[in-house]
Design an enzyme around this catalytic site. Structure first.
Site, PDB file in Angstrom:
ATOM      1  N   ALA A  10      27.235  30.097  37.412  1.00 53.38           N
ATOM      2  CA  ALA A  10      27.981  29.164  36.573  1.00 53.38           C
ATOM      3  C   ALA A  10      28.267  27.848  37.310  1.00 53.38           C
ATOM      4  O   ALA A  10      27.920  26.765  36.812  1.00 53.38           O
ATOM      5  CB  ALA A  10      29.269  29.821  36.092  1.00 53.38           C
ATOM      6  N   GLY A  12      26.970  26.698  40.187  1.00 52.14           N
ATOM      7  CA  GLY A  12      25.720  26.081  40.645  1.00 52.14           C
ATOM      8  C   GLY A  12      25.010  25.367  39.507  1.00 52.14           C
ATOM      9  O   GLY A  12      24.488  24.255  39.672  1.00 52.14           O
ATOM     10  N   ALA A 120      33.618  27.030  35.091  1.00 56.94           N
ATOM     11  CA  ALA A 120      32.311  27.059  34.422  1.00 56.94           C
ATOM     12  C   ALA A 120      32.017  28.493  34.022  1.00 56.94           C
ATOM     13  O   ALA A 120      32.482  29.438  34.663  1.00 56.94           O
ATOM     14  CB  ALA A 120      31.236  26.534  35.351  1.00 56.94           C
ATOM     15  N   LYS A 175      43.617  27.461  48.952  1.00 60.44           N
ATOM     16  CA  LYS A 175      42.833  28.130  47.903  1.00 60.44           C
ATOM     17  C   LYS A 175      42.738  29.629  48.202  1.00 60.44           C
ATOM     18  O   LYS A 175      42.839  30.463  47.300  1.00 60.44           O
ATOM     19  CB  LYS A 175      41.439  27.488  47.810  1.00 60.44           C
ATOM     20  N   ASN A 183      43.925  37.212  42.590  1.00 60.87           N
ATOM     21  CA  ASN A 183      42.720  37.985  42.272  1.00 60.87           C
ATOM     22  C   ASN A 183      42.884  39.505  42.377  1.00 60.87           C
ATOM     23  O   ASN A 183      42.582  40.212  41.404  1.00 60.87           O
ATOM     24  CB  ASN A 183      41.534  37.481  43.104  1.00 60.87           C
ATOM     25  N   ASN A 193      45.490  36.111  34.201  1.00 63.78           N
ATOM     26  CA  ASN A 193      46.275  35.460  35.265  1.00 63.78           C
ATOM     27  C   ASN A 193      47.726  35.244  34.833  1.00 63.78           C
ATOM     28  O   ASN A 193      48.658  35.468  35.613  1.00 63.78           O
ATOM     29  CB  ASN A 193      45.650  34.109  35.639  1.00 63.78           C
ATOM     30  N   SER A 245      38.159  35.773  38.658  1.00 63.28           N
ATOM     31  CA  SER A 245      36.791  36.195  38.973  1.00 63.28           C
ATOM     32  C   SER A 245      36.766  37.650  39.454  1.00 63.28           C
ATOM     33  O   SER A 245      35.837  38.399  39.132  1.00 63.28           O
ATOM     34  CB  SER A 245      36.194  35.269  40.033  1.00 63.28           C
ATOM     35  N   GLU A 257      34.661  39.797  45.821  1.00 66.78           N
ATOM     36  CA  GLU A 257      34.701  38.917  46.999  1.00 66.78           C
ATOM     37  C   GLU A 257      35.847  39.288  47.935  1.00 66.78           C
ATOM     38  O   GLU A 257      36.245  38.491  48.773  1.00 66.78           O
ATOM     39  CB  GLU A 257      34.857  37.465  46.538  1.00 66.78           C
TER      40      GLU A 257
HETATM   41  O1  PAF Z   1      38.800  33.281  41.389  1.00 66.19           O
HETATM   42  C1  PAF Z   1      39.310  32.757  40.388  1.00 66.19           C
HETATM   43  O2  PAF Z   1      39.302  33.310  39.287  1.00 66.19           O
HETATM   44  C2  PAF Z   1      39.948  31.381  40.516  1.00 66.19           C
HETATM   45  O3  PAF Z   1      39.738  30.928  41.833  1.00 66.19           O
HETATM   46  C3  PAF Z   1      41.428  31.323  40.179  1.00 66.19           C
HETATM   47  C4  PAF Z   1      42.001  30.012  40.700  1.00 66.19           C
HETATM   48  C5  PAF Z   1      42.202  32.475  40.714  1.00 66.19           C
HETATM   49  C6  PAF Z   1      41.619  31.200  38.679  1.00 66.19           C
HETATM   50  O4  PAF Z   1      41.232  32.321  37.964  1.00 66.19           O
END
Ligand code: PAF
Length: 295
Positions: A10, A12, A120, A175, A183, A193, A245, A257
């Protein structure tokens, strides 16, 4: 510029289409061995790119790596014999810890790290939707990378806003902290979220944040509890309707991840000989979930 996107997922694909729109020569390196791939950004016309072309690696001024953190090492491997020493290698993904892996393989190349808040989504192989307008920060990882500040202007022209940040480490840690807080919890509870703003998560989120502040301070990132907690809650609210994600990876039973998010935090914790029990618990729970798929 000749730009190669390694990992047209997405994010990329968003950058590929945006770079092409402003006239750069863009190629892709995806998993499929097809020699051409097409992409459509939102309602724009379909655009076509060469894929897995050795010439595009040899001629690249910039290789933008947008695969997930755990895929970086294996994704770059087949390209290594063809990458010129002048090619700038840029990493853009959630989590930390991949730049030293790239430096070990490409010691003489400029290495730049990017962090972006653009949203994206790729509903199909060709379609890419720009779901949330954000901004991007860039900074050098090594001495040659630190000289690539001109890239901020180049990229800003394609998809604003892009800023060069000489203290990219601070931005990456902020971040990372957001990802450590949001996450794993949203993946474990399979929630959006925004649901983390509920009272039931208040104490846990505060404990996670206290641990993050302690580790970040040890890393000489100046941040206090109130500021970091406010940043995390601001992202929770701004992305309230989104699934993180990691929540999506767990839902689809894909490798997460976690090793490069909470795992990176725990490695740093160990280095400073402090303890972060809340984050350790989250790490172990996500690992257990991943392992349960193979049993
Ligand atoms: O990984 C993610 O989903 C994003 O980095 C974040 C900021 C947590 C928003 O969903």
């Amino acid at each position: 510029m000749n730009i190669l996107i390694l990992g047209p997922g997405a994010v990329g694909s968003l950058w590929a289409t945006k770079f092409k729109l402003v006239g750069h020569h863009v190629s892709l390196w995806g998993r499929t061995s097809k020699s051409e791939l097409s992409l459509q950004l939102d309602d724009a016309p379909l655009t076509t790119y060469s894929n897995q072309s050795i010439t595009s690696v040899q001629e690249a001024d910039l290789i933008l790596i947008t695969v997930k953190a755990w895929q970086v090492e294996s994704a770059i491997e087949p390209l290594l014999p063809y990458i010129s020493e002048d090619t700038i290698v840029m990493l853009m993904h959630n989590g930390m810890g991949t730049a030293p892996l790239i430096e070990a393989k490409l010691a003489n190349n400029p290495i730049v790290i990017a962090t972006t808040t653009h949203g994206a989504y790729k509903p199909s192989k060709q379609q890419v939707l720009h779901t949330g307008h954000g901004y991007t920060q860039l900074g050098g990882f090594n001495a040659k990378g630190a000289q690539c500040d001109f890239l901020a202007e180049v990229m800003n022209h394609a998809l604003p806003e892009v800023h060069w940040n000489p203290n990219i480490n601070g931005a990456l840690w902020t971040k990372l902290a957001i990802n450590c807080a949001i996450n794993p919890l949203t993946a474990i509870h399979q929630c959006k979220n925004g649901e983390l703003a509920a009272n039931e998560f208040a104490i846990e989120l505060a404990n996670i944040t206290h641990e993050l502040v302690e580790v970040m301070n040890k890393e000489e990132i100046k941040v206090d509890f109130d500021a970091l907690h406010a940043t995390i809650m601001q992202v929770v609210n701004a992305t309230a309707a989104n699934y993180s994600s990691m929540r999506q990876d767990v839902f689809h039973r894909r490798r997460t991840e976690i090793d490069f998010i909470t795992g990176y935090l725990l490695q740093t914790t160990e280095k400073h000989q402090i303890s972060t029990p809340e984050n350790t618990k989250l790490y172990q729970r996500i690992k257990q979930i991943e392992q349960s798929w193979t049993e």
